[in-house]
Design an enzyme around this catalytic site. Structure first.
Site, mmCIF file in Angstrom:
data_model
loop_
_atom_site.group_PDB
_atom_site.id
_atom_site.type_symbol
_atom_site.label_atom_id
_atom_site.label_comp_id
_atom_site.label_asym_id
_atom_site.label_seq_id
_atom_site.Cartn_x
_atom_site.Cartn_y
_atom_site.Cartn_z
ATOM 1 N N TYR A 33 -1.631 0.880 -12.881
ATOM 2 C CA TYR A 33 -1.913 2.292 -13.118
ATOM 3 C C TYR A 33 -0.776 3.011 -12.082
ATOM 4 C CZ TYR A 33 -4.222 2.090 -8.329
ATOM 5 O OH TYR A 33 -4.345 1.769 -6.903
ATOM 6 N N LYS A 149 0.731 -3.169 -9.245
ATOM 7 C CA LYS A 149 -0.300 -2.129 -8.933
ATOM 8 C C LYS A 149 -1.369 -2.213 -10.186
ATOM 9 C CE LYS A 149 -0.534 2.646 -7.492
ATOM 10 N NZ LYS A 149 -1.017 2.330 -6.156
ATOM 11 N N GLU A 181 -1.898 -4.432 4.783
ATOM 12 C CA GLU A 181 -1.916 -3.285 4.399
ATOM 13 C C GLU A 181 -3.310 -2.619 4.539
ATOM 14 O OE1 GLU A 181 -0.249 -2.532 0.236
ATOM 15 O OE2 GLU A 181 -1.436 -4.466 -0.503
ATOM 16 N N LEU A 205 1.812 -3.880 -1.741
ATOM 17 C CA LEU A 205 2.296 -3.050 -2.658
ATOM 18 C C LEU A 205 3.559 -2.450 -2.337
ATOM 19 C CD1 LEU A 205 1.656 -1.708 -5.442
ATOM 20 C CD2 LEU A 205 0.805 0.472 -4.163
#
Length: 285
Positions: A33, A149, A181, A205
């Site tokens: 996505y 992702k 993260e 990411l």
């Protein structure tokens, strides 16, 4: 008013949008996505999101059912049809519908599923930006390819619920003693004017907002160091912040109950937010 959404080539009222129960995104989290922000009715950082989408698809041996040019047109049309001035466009591509099996279906006979929808949301003037957010630390127990992702978002969702239960706004994930993260954002600390953030790798990411913010920081003659940092370093930092497509640059004012600086948004985060919003609007599509 019902939103118009895009499903496999058709613009539909959201109540009429349907995806097969055999879709592998639903059964296997077999999909990727992207989320692109909208400011002033225009798309922010779209080329970066399109490039990352291509990379995610390639890593999972997936193919987009539409071209990149068509994807831009669909984004713009959804923004137009839904009258979105400020908000986001969500895109999801899965491997498509097939009998449940761990083995990938034959791509020659299985068409990928593509879904897009908009969300109207205030992005510039937010309470989080004005006051800063509080984060807690949690163990990072996700799979090892966080650079892709994918739609596997259960643990990040659990992390946000852990933060909520603790009276905080979000969580930073920690692995082998260092921060990876946030649950849905990249993490940064500032010490003696230097911005420190985790270097790119499979562990985090590759944030599109991250890349833009670091570029703007360097252009503004700010010192940037890309390396892992410990939770202890973070708690001793002068300030901290997170970046993402839906939050831009948002200050972090406490970690595990430890206030950073004077407990209010720091000057580096505030300035970077201003620069990012200004420059991104100039380049919006």
């Amino acid at each position: 008013m019902s939103r118009t959404v895009y499903v496999n080539g058709d613009y539909l009222p959201e109540a009429d949008a349907k995806v097969s129960v055999f879709d592998r995104g639903f059964l296997m989290a077999d999909g990727v996505y992207e989320v692109t922000s909208v400011l002033g009715g225009k798309l922010i950082d779209f080329p970066g999101h399109a490039a990352r989408l291509r990379r995610s698809l390639k890593e999972l041996d997936l193919t987009s059912p539409v071209s990149e040019d068509a994807l831009l047109d669909i984004h713009r049309e959804l923004v137009r049809r839904n009258g979105v001035v400020e908000g986001m466009v969500y895109l999801q591509i899965t491997r498509g519908a097939a009998d449940r099996d761990f083995v990938f279906p034959d791509p020659a006979t299985t068409t990928p599923t593509i879904v897009l929808f908009t969300q109207a949301k205030n992005l510039i003037d937010t309470v989080a930006a004005r006051r800063g957010i509080a984060v807690i630390s949690i163990d990072d127990i996700r799979w090892g390819r966080r650079d892709i992702k994918t739609v596997q978002l259960l643990y990040p969702s659990m992390g946000k619920m852990m933060a909520k239960a603790a009276g905080a706004d979000d969580a930073w994930m920690v692995e082998d003693g260092v921060v990876t993260e946030g649950t849905s954002n990249n993490a940064y600390i500032v010490k003696d004017g230097k911005i420190v953030t985790r270097n790119l790798g499979n562990e985090i990411l590759h944030g599109i907002t991250r890349g833009a913010v670091l570029q703007f920081a360097r252009e503004a003659q700010m010192e940037v160091e890309e390396r892992p940092f410990t939770l202890e370093e973070a708690k001793a930092a002068d300030e901290a912040f997170v970046t993402s497509a839906s939050t831009f640059v948002t200050p972090v004012v406490s970690i595990d109950g430890v206030a950073l600086g004077d407990g209010t948004p720091g000057p580096v985060a505030r300035r970077l937010r201003e620069i990012y919003i200004d420059e991104s609007q100039k380049a919006a599509l």
